[in-house]
Enzyme design. Structure first.
Site, short mmCIF file in Angstrom:
data_model
loop_
_atom_site.label_atom_id
_atom_site.label_comp_id
_atom_site.label_asym_id
_atom_site.label_seq_id
_atom_site.Cartn_x
_atom_site.Cartn_y
_atom_site.Cartn_z
N ASP A 40 3.80 14.93 -0.56
CA ASP A 40 2.55 16.01 -0.33
C ASP A 40 1.89 15.79 1.17
OD1 ASP A 40 2.13 16.29 -3.37
OD2 ASP A 40 1.84 14.68 -3.57
N HIS A 93 -2.15 10.89 -7.37
CA HIS A 93 -0.89 11.23 -8.13
C HIS A 93 -1.00 12.67 -7.40
CE1 HIS A 93 1.84 13.15 -10.77
NE2 HIS A 93 0.69 13.29 -11.88
N HIS A 136 5.49 5.63 -3.11
CA HIS A 136 5.96 7.05 -3.84
C HIS A 136 5.88 5.37 -5.17
CE1 HIS A 136 6.49 9.68 -7.56
NE2 HIS A 136 6.27 10.01 -6.51
N1 ACO Z 1 -0.52 2.57 2.57
C1 ACO Z 1 0.04 1.27 3.56
N2 ACO Z 1 0.40 0.62 2.48
C2 ACO Z 1 1.16 1.11 1.64
C3 ACO Z 1 1.17 2.67 0.79
C4 ACO Z 1 0.80 3.45 1.78
N3 ACO Z 1 0.45 4.63 1.68
N4 ACO Z 1 1.91 2.08 -0.35
C5 ACO Z 1 1.99 1.17 -0.78
N5 ACO Z 1 1.62 0.36 0.58
C6 ACO Z 1 2.00 -0.88 0.39
C7 ACO Z 1 1.60 -1.70 -0.59
O1 ACO Z 1 0.60 -2.89 -0.18
C8 ACO Z 1 2.17 -3.02 -1.25
O2 ACO Z 1 2.26 -3.65 0.11
P1 ACO Z 1 2.81 -4.97 0.16
O3 ACO Z 1 4.65 -5.40 -1.08
O4 ACO Z 1 2.23 -5.60 1.12
O5 ACO Z 1 1.60 -5.70 -1.46
C9 ACO Z 1 3.37 -2.00 -0.93
O6 ACO Z 1 3.43 -1.34 -0.15
C10 ACO Z 1 4.36 -1.43 -1.84
O7 ACO Z 1 3.31 -1.10 -3.04
P2 ACO Z 1 3.35 -0.13 -4.16
O8 ACO Z 1 1.27 -0.70 -4.43
O9 ACO Z 1 4.17 -1.20 -4.92
O10 ACO Z 1 3.71 0.47 -4.70
P3 ACO Z 1 3.47 1.16 -5.88
O11 ACO Z 1 4.20 2.04 -6.35
O12 ACO Z 1 2.70 0.65 -6.48
O13 ACO Z 1 2.00 2.63 -5.58
C11 ACO Z 1 1.71 4.35 -4.10
C12 ACO Z 1 2.52 3.86 -4.91
C13 ACO Z 1 0.33 4.71 -5.21
C14 ACO Z 1 1.70 6.34 -4.72
C15 ACO Z 1 1.18 3.98 -3.27
O14 ACO Z 1 2.30 4.38 -2.51
C16 ACO Z 1 0.44 5.30 -2.84
O15 ACO Z 1 -1.02 4.51 -3.01
N6 ACO Z 1 0.04 6.05 -1.60
C17 ACO Z 1 -1.03 6.65 -0.87
C18 ACO Z 1 -0.87 8.14 -2.14
C19 ACO Z 1 -0.16 8.48 -2.48
O16 ACO Z 1 0.81 9.55 -1.35
N7 ACO Z 1 0.55 9.48 -4.16
C20 ACO Z 1 1.38 10.10 -4.16
C21 ACO Z 1 2.32 9.87 -4.48
S1 ACO Z 1 3.51 10.88 -5.02
C22 ACO Z 1 3.17 12.22 -5.85
O17 ACO Z 1 1.78 11.85 -7.30
C23 ACO Z 1 3.25 13.93 -5.95
#
Ligand code: ACO
Length: 426
Positions: A362, A264, A305
């Site tokens: 971010d 987050h 996201h």
């Molecule tokens: N790097 C690599 N792979 C990723 C990333 C990433 N940053 N984010 C998602 N993926 C992949 C997942 O492994 C998944 O792959 P799959 O379909 O082959 O299994 C696919 O992309 C979909 O991802 P989800 O897990 O469904 O995405 P979700 O919506 O649950 O998670 C989240 C979103 C938590 C923000 C995630 O993208 C993440 O951890 N990002 C990095 C942390 C980040 O930048 N957070 C800030 C969010 S913005 C904020 O809070 C203001």
């Protein structure tokens, strides 16, 4: 209410469920009645659950739309300022010039903290994470304002909101000053909100400090872009905490704790840590491969996201601000160069393109904050400063209408009932 009904059929039983329409966004199936029929609904992560009705912020993640009280975020970020955006979030309308002046004056009158609060800091180790200090000190505010803590009194609620918005930059800057062993800087009420924050962060009694207007504008924009984001994890935490009747300072402290996590608000700090780990441009391919490897827990921080499956509209403005700040400061930092190369590589990589993993707000805010000279450990604190208005606007909205204590249920998969075994028989 649209008058439409959804029908849920389970074996031979049918349950009619009312469907409500909002002014924007998907219709909502009201599932309350399933309880009387002996069912719970199951939605881990609340991906499909509307937990409340709200008029504050609208997001369409697929289209990349973010509206505060109907106004698009890019228009607010370029045409408004942070305190005006606060007024809008709190009151629902943009202020007239007089209303704006009165609001700014009111917030400005409350920027100082009780002198006794400064002693709290000395209870922390100097190397404490400033978010740990924020959780403690903001929670402690309720000990200072117990004369205004009647949450059923609209005037008490209002003044708590103003106090929180006004004092949070002071408390945040103090948490930084404490960690570097410098004296706390008092607010300077001649300055604007963002300018004042920068001065409290960086001024020392031994030298004059002039706030760079480009940096003040960038800081103000970072505040606007983080001001609210609908029912995200920390805002939902504030609402859930508020639903128990907890006081607003305790609720905001809970929101700060929820924001701290790297999935987050901790993401902007995690971006810089990740850049440190990657080290240099030669290692980019190796780390991109790690991010794509399902057996590797490494993720590209600042990408993806939960809601936006399109370019985050805040990230667009943030990228522009990032370019402006880097140009104005003439910065030539290898880590920032690495960040730009990483962005380019990921945006052209099919793995990220197919999964709609765009740089989020971010990613750029971390880079701007680093360029401004804000230490990495303060990044999430700055997010908390900006988001305080969002949290408190939702808390106020919740208290303006009847609400129920938040109490989710569960799908229990543990033991069924069994008899206790005395210690000598185990
Ligand atoms: N790097 C690599 N792979 C990723 C990333 C990433 N940053 N984010 C998602 N993926 C992949 C997942 O492994 C998944 O792959 P799959 O379909 O082959 O299994 C696919 O992309 C979909 O991802 P989800 O897990 O469904 O995405 P979700 O919506 O649950 O998670 C989240 C979103 C938590 C923000 C995630 O993208 C993440 O951890 N990002 C990095 C942390 C980040 O930048 N957070 C800030 C969010 S913005 C904020 O809070 C203001």
């Amino acid at each position: 209410m649209s008058g439409t009904k959804a029908t849920l059929t389970i074996n031979d039983k049918s349950i009619d469920l009312p469907v409500s329409s909002g002014s924007l966004g998907p219709d909502v199936i009201d599932v309350k009645d399933v309880l009387a029929q002996g069912y719970f609904t199951y939605d881990p992560g609340f991906m499909a659950t509307a937990a409340c009705e709200s008029k504050i912020t609208f997001i369409d993640g697929d289209k990349g739309i973010l509206l505060h009280r109907g106004y698009p975020i890019d228009q607010l970020a370029t045409g408004s300022d942070y305190l005006e955006t606060c007024y809008l979030l709190l009151n629902g309308e943009l202020p007239s010039p007089q209303q704006k002046k009165d609001f700014v004056d009111l917030v400005t009158q409350h920027t100082m903290v009780h002198e006794q609060l400064t002693f709290f800091y000395r209870g922390f180790r100097r190397d404490a994470h400033p978010m740990a200090i924020m959780c403690g000190v903001v929670g402690a505010l309720s000990a200072f304002y117990h004369d205004n803590l009647d949450i059923n009194n609209p005037e008490h609620r209002r003044i708590a909101a103003i106090r929180l918005i006004a004092k949070i930059p002071t408390i945040a800057a103090m948490s930084y000053k404490y960690s570097v062993g410098q004296p706390f800087a008092y607010p300077d009420n001649k300055l604007g909100y963002a300018e004042n924050f920068l001065k409290m962060m960086f001024a020392v009694p031994a030298a004059d400090y002039e706030v760079n207007p480009v940096l003040a504008k960038a800081m103000d924009r970072i505040f606007i872009l983080h001001a609210d984001h609908e029912q995200n994890a920390s805002t939902s935490t504030v609402r859930l905490t508020g639903s128990t009747g907890a006081n607003p300072y305790a609720c905001i402290a809970a929101g700060i704790a929820a924001l701290w996590g790297p999935a987050h608000g901790g993401a902007n700090e995690a971006v810089l840590k990740m850049l440190d780990e990657i080290g240099s441009v030669e290692n980019l391919d190796k780390f991109l491969a790690k991010a794509k490897d399902k057996n590797d827990s490494f993720k590209l921080m600042g990408f993806g996201h939960r809601v936006y499956k399109n370019f985050d509209p805040r990230a667009k403005v943030m990228k522009q601000t990032c370019d402006e700040v880097l140009a104005a400061l003439g910065i030539n930092d290898p880590q920032l160069e690495l960040a730009m190369k990483l962005e380019e590589a990921a945006r052209n990589d099919p793995y990220f393109v197919e999964r709609k993993l765009y740089p989020n707000v971010d990613f750029y805010s971390g880079i701007i904050l680093k360029a401004i000279g804000i230490p990495t450990s303060m990044f999430t604190v700055i997010f908390a400063v900006a988001r305080t208005v969002g949290w408190i606007s939702h808390w106020l909205e919740m208290h303006d209408a009847p609400y129920k204590i938040g109490r989710p249920r569960q799908l229990y998969t543990g033991y069924t009932q069994r008899d206790f075994v005395p210690e000598d028989k185990r």
